[in-house]
Design an enzyme around this catalytic site. Sequence first.
Site, PDB file in Angstrom:
ATOM      1  N   TYR A 269       4.217  -5.982  17.344  1.00 41.14           N
ATOM      2  CA  TYR A 269       4.486  -5.228  16.108  1.00 41.14           C
ATOM      3  C   TYR A 269       5.401  -4.042  16.418  1.00 41.14           C
ATOM      4  CZ  TYR A 269       3.662  -1.746  12.500  1.00 41.14           C
ATOM      5  OH  TYR A 269       3.834  -0.773  11.544  1.00 41.14           O
TER       6      TYR A 269
ATOM      7  N   PHE B  40       2.173   7.594  11.640  1.00 38.17           N
ATOM      8  CA  PHE B  40       0.992   7.384  12.449  1.00 38.17           C
ATOM      9  C   PHE B  40       0.026   6.582  11.551  1.00 38.17           C
ATOM     10  CE2 PHE B  40       1.898   9.283  16.609  1.00 38.17           C
ATOM     11  CZ  PHE B  40       3.252   9.424  16.383  1.00 38.17           C
TER      12      PHE B  40
ATOM     13  N   ASP C  86       9.625  -7.369  -3.689  1.00 35.57           N
ATOM     14  CA  ASP C  86       8.457  -7.599  -2.837  1.00 35.57           C
ATOM     15  C   ASP C  86       8.173  -9.098  -2.847  1.00 35.57           C
ATOM     16  OD1 ASP C  86       5.799  -5.517  -2.042  1.00 35.57           O
ATOM     17  OD2 ASP C  86       5.574  -7.690  -1.937  1.00 35.57           O
TER      18      ASP C  86
ATOM     19  N   HIS D 279      -7.797  -2.474   8.687  1.00 35.15           N
ATOM     20  CA  HIS D 279      -7.669  -1.053   9.021  1.00 35.15           C
ATOM     21  C   HIS D 279      -9.022  -0.343   8.998  1.00 35.15           C
ATOM     22  CE1 HIS D 279      -3.408  -1.910   7.905  1.00 35.15           C
ATOM     23  NE2 HIS D 279      -3.287  -1.322   9.085  1.00 35.15           N
TER      24      HIS D 279
ATOM     25  N   TYR E 161       0.828  -1.214   0.000  1.00 36.31           N
ATOM     26  CA  TYR E 161       0.000   0.000   0.000  1.00 36.31           C
ATOM     27  C   TYR E 161       0.865   1.269   0.000  1.00 36.31           C
ATOM     28  CZ  TYR E 161      -3.114   3.509   2.173  1.00 36.31           C
ATOM     29  OH  TYR E 161      -3.806   4.640   2.492  1.00 36.31           O
ATOM     30  N   ILE E 162       1.668   1.460   1.014  1.00 35.04           N
ATOM     31  CA  ILE E 162       2.455   2.701   1.086  1.00 35.04           C
ATOM     32  C   ILE E 162       3.613   2.627   0.077  1.00 35.04           C
ATOM     33  CG2 ILE E 162       3.676   4.300   2.612  1.00 35.04           C
ATOM     34  CD1 ILE E 162       2.171   2.923   4.960  1.00 35.04           C
TER      35      ILE E 162
ATOM     36  N   ALA F  21       9.032  -3.431   3.701  1.00 27.60           N
ATOM     37  CA  ALA F  21       8.530  -4.810   3.779  1.00 27.60           C
ATOM     38  C   ALA F  21       8.520  -5.328   5.211  1.00 27.60           C
ATOM     39  CB  ALA F  21       9.388  -5.720   2.908  1.00 27.60           C
ATOM     40  N   ALA F  22       7.360  -5.361   5.821  1.00 28.70           N
ATOM     41  CA  ALA F  22       7.252  -5.916   7.178  1.00 28.70           C
ATOM     42  C   ALA F  22       5.802  -6.268   7.458  1.00 28.70           C
ATOM     43  CB  ALA F  22       7.739  -4.898   8.202  1.00 28.70           C
TER      44      ALA F  22
HETATM   45  N1  UDP Z   1     -10.768  -0.070  14.787  1.00 27.70           N
HETATM   46  C1  UDP Z   1     -12.106  -0.273  15.053  1.00 27.70           C
HETATM   47  N2  UDP Z   1     -12.811  -1.125  14.247  1.00 27.70           N
HETATM   48  C2  UDP Z   1     -12.255  -1.775  13.204  1.00 27.70           C
HETATM   49  C3  UDP Z   1     -10.880  -1.558  12.911  1.00 27.70           C
HETATM   50  C4  UDP Z   1     -10.162  -0.695  13.724  1.00 27.70           C
HETATM   51  O1  UDP Z   1     -12.672   0.280  16.008  1.00 27.70           O
HETATM   52  O2  UDP Z   1     -12.959  -2.542  12.538  1.00 27.70           O
HETATM   53  C5  UDP Z   1     -10.006   0.849  15.628  1.00 27.70           C
HETATM   54  C6  UDP Z   1      -8.752   0.234  16.249  1.00 27.70           C
HETATM   55  O3  UDP Z   1      -9.067  -0.421  17.462  1.00 27.70           O
HETATM   56  C7  UDP Z   1      -7.878   1.482  16.437  1.00 27.70           C
HETATM   57  C8  UDP Z   1      -8.284   2.388  15.264  1.00 27.70           C
HETATM   58  O4  UDP Z   1      -9.541   1.895  14.813  1.00 27.70           O
HETATM   59  O5  UDP Z   1      -8.229   2.132  17.640  1.00 27.70           O
HETATM   60  C9  UDP Z   1      -7.295   2.344  14.125  1.00 27.70           C
HETATM   61  O6  UDP Z   1      -7.025   0.986  13.845  1.00 27.70           O
HETATM   62  P1  UDP Z   1      -6.247   0.522  12.545  1.00 27.70           P
HETATM   63  O7  UDP Z   1      -6.224  -0.969  12.557  1.00 27.70           O
HETATM   64  O8  UDP Z   1      -6.827   1.193  11.350  1.00 27.70           O
HETATM   65  O9  UDP Z   1      -4.772   1.123  12.711  1.00 27.70           O
HETATM   66  P2  UDP Z   1      -3.682   0.988  13.910  1.00 27.70           P
HETATM   67  O10 UDP Z   1      -3.936   2.163  14.805  1.00 27.70           O
HETATM   68  O11 UDP Z   1      -3.857  -0.331  14.562  1.00 27.70           O
HETATM   69  O12 UDP Z   1      -2.391   1.103  13.192  1.00 27.70           O
END
Ligand code: UDP
Length: 320
Positions: free
Chosen positions: A139, A167, A31, A187, A11-12, A72-73
């Site tokens: 992670y 972020f 990749d 996500h 993606y990125i 890549a991770a």
């Molecule tokens: N989240 C949520 N429902 C979902 C997926 C994610 O409430 O179906 C929340 C998750 O708990 C976090 C925020 O959305 O607080 C962002 O999560 P994401 O997985 O997008 O990114 P992360 O912050 O883990 O890198």
Amino acid sequence: MAILIIGGAGYIGSHAVRYFSDKGRDVVVVDSLSTGHREAVDVPFYQLDIRDEKALEEVFLSHDIDGVIHFAANSLVGVSMVEPYEYYHNNVYGMMCLLNVMRRQGVKNLVFSSTAATYGEPIRELILEDDPTEPTNPYGETKLAMEKMMKWFARAYNMKYISLRYFNAAGAQPDGSLGEMHNPETHLIPLVLQVPAGQRDKISIFGDDYPTADGTCIRDYIHVCDLASAHLLALEYLEKGGESDVFNLGNGKGYSVKEVIETARKVTGHPIPAVVEARRPGDPAILVASSDKAKRELGWKPEHENLEEIISDAWRFYNK
Ligand code: UDP
């Protein structure tokens, strides 16, 4: 002279490949395609896992590589909680192999895709690069271990690195030609958009008892194109003689899960039903960046800061 982008089909990474090529850089992509998409890459491409050092070294021997961007991770907080072996092996051992090949081939400059998850629970509203790093999930631990490995290799073998702690990457190429396609998707923004796209009935909110205004987790969403531009600035910074360093990349503004869902309702015109479920293990309540250092030192200027714009771009990609 070419730049090797590892994880360039992801993606990125694929947005970075596009950006580097548009800026006239020669790019080669490696990749494993474990999560990436071959069709996202239109430059010289090698399908391999960087833990196969010999195969990786062949790429360095076939091209005049003078810098590496490493995307890549494994990158899912939730999965890392139950599969730490896989995360350590792929992320940490993978980095060891990459650094070893770079060292042998005399390639000095490395830009690394790190994460806000290296911090854990923040000690202040806007996280600074010198704040404590106490990850709350494997992670984040693996990314921190990779940063530390770069530090010691750089010192011993005269290499240089920039670690970019992103972020929450979100959005898509504004023309809808590239975007986020994880399978399975975990996500928040793409999952929310699956509801108006007719692929799911509702979105789950993972916990509404966090110490935030509406009880849901707050994150700093940063447009993937703004991340791509930061990677080129970071590489140029090293090429111009800049020293190894760590930078946050975010917009400095946090949005709760509920605010993200509300914005997606506005963008798509769909009611997007939501249900509250249990917290997802490993999630810190709030993660928001201070990116002043990247702006000051790298000259980085995010151009797509508005959450509505970020979600609109993601939605346009979805509709394509
Ligand atoms: N989240 C949520 N429902 C979902 C997926 C994610 O409430 O179906 C929340 C998750 O708990 C976090 C925020 O959305 O607080 C962002 O999560 P994401 O997985 O997008 O990114 P992360 O912050 O883990 O890198």
